[in-house]
Design an enzyme around this catalytic site. Sequence first.
Site, PDB file in Angstrom:
ATOM      1  N   LYS A   1       0.895  -1.143  -0.095  1.00 45.20           N
ATOM      2  CA  LYS A   1      -0.115  -0.113   0.162  1.00 45.20           C
ATOM      3  C   LYS A   1       0.750   1.266  -0.006  1.00 45.20           C
ATOM      4  O   LYS A   1       1.422   1.570   1.015  1.00 45.20           O
ATOM      5  CB  LYS A   1      -0.941   0.174   1.159  1.00 45.20           C
TER       6      LYS A   1
ATOM      7  N   GLU B   1       9.761   1.937  10.548  1.00 42.54           N
ATOM      8  CA  GLU B   1      10.798   3.155  10.253  1.00 42.54           C
ATOM      9  C   GLU B   1      10.173   4.344  10.227  1.00 42.54           C
ATOM     10  O   GLU B   1       9.282   4.735   8.978  1.00 42.54           O
ATOM     11  CB  GLU B   1      11.575   2.863   9.043  1.00 42.54           C
TER      12      GLU B   1
ATOM     13  N   CYS C   1      13.418  11.105   5.915  1.00 46.41           N
ATOM     14  CA  CYS C   1      13.269  10.776   7.280  1.00 46.41           C
ATOM     15  C   CYS C   1      14.469  10.872   8.230  1.00 46.41           C
ATOM     16  O   CYS C   1      14.542  11.255   9.463  1.00 46.41           O
ATOM     17  CB  CYS C   1      12.696   9.339   7.510  1.00 46.41           C
TER      18      CYS C   1
ATOM     19  N   GLU D   1       9.909  17.198  13.431  1.00 48.72           N
ATOM     20  CA  GLU D   1      10.272  17.091  12.216  1.00 48.72           C
ATOM     21  C   GLU D   1       9.515  17.775  11.282  1.00 48.72           C
ATOM     22  O   GLU D   1       8.435  17.943  11.129  1.00 48.72           O
ATOM     23  CB  GLU D   1      10.013  15.583  11.822  1.00 48.72           C
TER      24      GLU D   1
END
Length: 503
Positions: A185, A260, A294, A393
Amino acid sequence: MAIPIPSRQLFIDGEWREPALRKRFPIVNPSTEEIVGDIPAATAEDVEIAVDAARRALARNKGRDWASAPGAVRAKYLRAIAAKITERKSKLAKLEAIDSGKPLDEAAWDIDDVAGCFEYYADLADGLDAKQKAPVALPMETFKSYVLQEPMGVVGLITPWNYPLLMATWKVAPALAAGCAAILKPSELASVTCLELGEVCREVGLPPGVLNILTGLGHEAGAPLASHPHVDKIAFTGSTITGSKVMTAAAQMVKPVSLELGGKSPIIVFEDFDLDKAAEWTIFGCFWTNGQICSATSRLIVHESIAAEFLDKLVKWVKNIKISDPLEEGCRLGPVVSGGQYEKILKFIATAKSEGATVACGGARPEHLKKGFFIEPTIITDVTTSMQIWREEVFGPVLCVKTFSTEDEAIELANDTHYGLGAAVISKDLERCDRVSKALQAGIVWINCSQPCFTQAPWGGNKRSGFGRELGEWGLNNYLSVKQVTQYVTDEPWGWYQSPSKL
């Protein structure tokens, strides 16, 4: 030159299939803000069909077609996929650039890595049979024991938009090498190349149901996949907030997950390193992939004795970055992926200014680009550790800066975060680099560089950056279950109970 976006359906059971509710949603080119195509919107009904297809693929011919086939059989398909990907590199790279906004040169590099990843896991699949029945040394001669490594079953793979095909491959390749059947997905913001992977699988004759690809929204397709009782494992890459939801859904059935997640990674620059080399690695570590990484080293921690001079160098390097349509030659920074991300990043910058930080360069739309979700590479100084820009972030081309005076202070600043994905240390003193590497609370540490990633080496984080490791042999182990088999090898009775025949 732009190319048309192929119109695809969902890829289920080896064929293209219209979504159950016949819904589609638009693909927006982030460089132009124009709709350039559409993709199918899967829902829970499609997840059900895909899970059934995957389970049939595992059971077909009592597993001999895939799950318990020799590793060499699966390796043959993985190599065929790699060859097709290489053959289509130019087209796939252009589609990736149009769909996600990443510079074409980067996208081409990604597609090379995709092919390399399938090749690597083909080699590991080849070697898997030799590792079966690995003996276990026991203290009793009356027993023998060995270990089997078996595929976990049907796995759900939920992947992000910053490296659409590459992040999918990091999961698909080892899952298939292990003998699992997979349901991929991808993110609804960039799914085009993942659907093209379905066409590649169809062309190489991958057995039906081994890989199914469902595009769609997270709450409509990702959530029912994560909570499905017949999905044996979930591997997720994305935000920490969504990762927590995936983990919660999987926990209801004690389903294993690997995650992750986000990061706010530091780069420590000591005073003994060449400033231009350090500047290039610093901007690459934060502005590569348009800042949407990331593991981006988005917190610069620089020694106070060189801070002013280094910042001056950084600004000059940043102003030399070519910002343009990703398909333009020499582009090194394209648009962020969507209007939503664009607004979110600008809000981060505005909040930093309102909290008292200084925008040393960037911070707005480039003047020469009137359309598209472009944001100048941005450097923010006068930052305190309590500011949002230091702690959260951004996932965009924004670097924040603090100074330090001692090694211990640098380490303390670096570790002062909920995240623990990546970290970098820049210094000529390799003993110091080793010390700092051990002290940094991160799953990946770079010395005198930032962001290099190799299929052979483990990738993953600590703390709120998730758990589990992808890539290398660790990536294959993510999709294998270990079974102990122990045999009693003597004819002597066990003798624990008194035999009734002797009464």
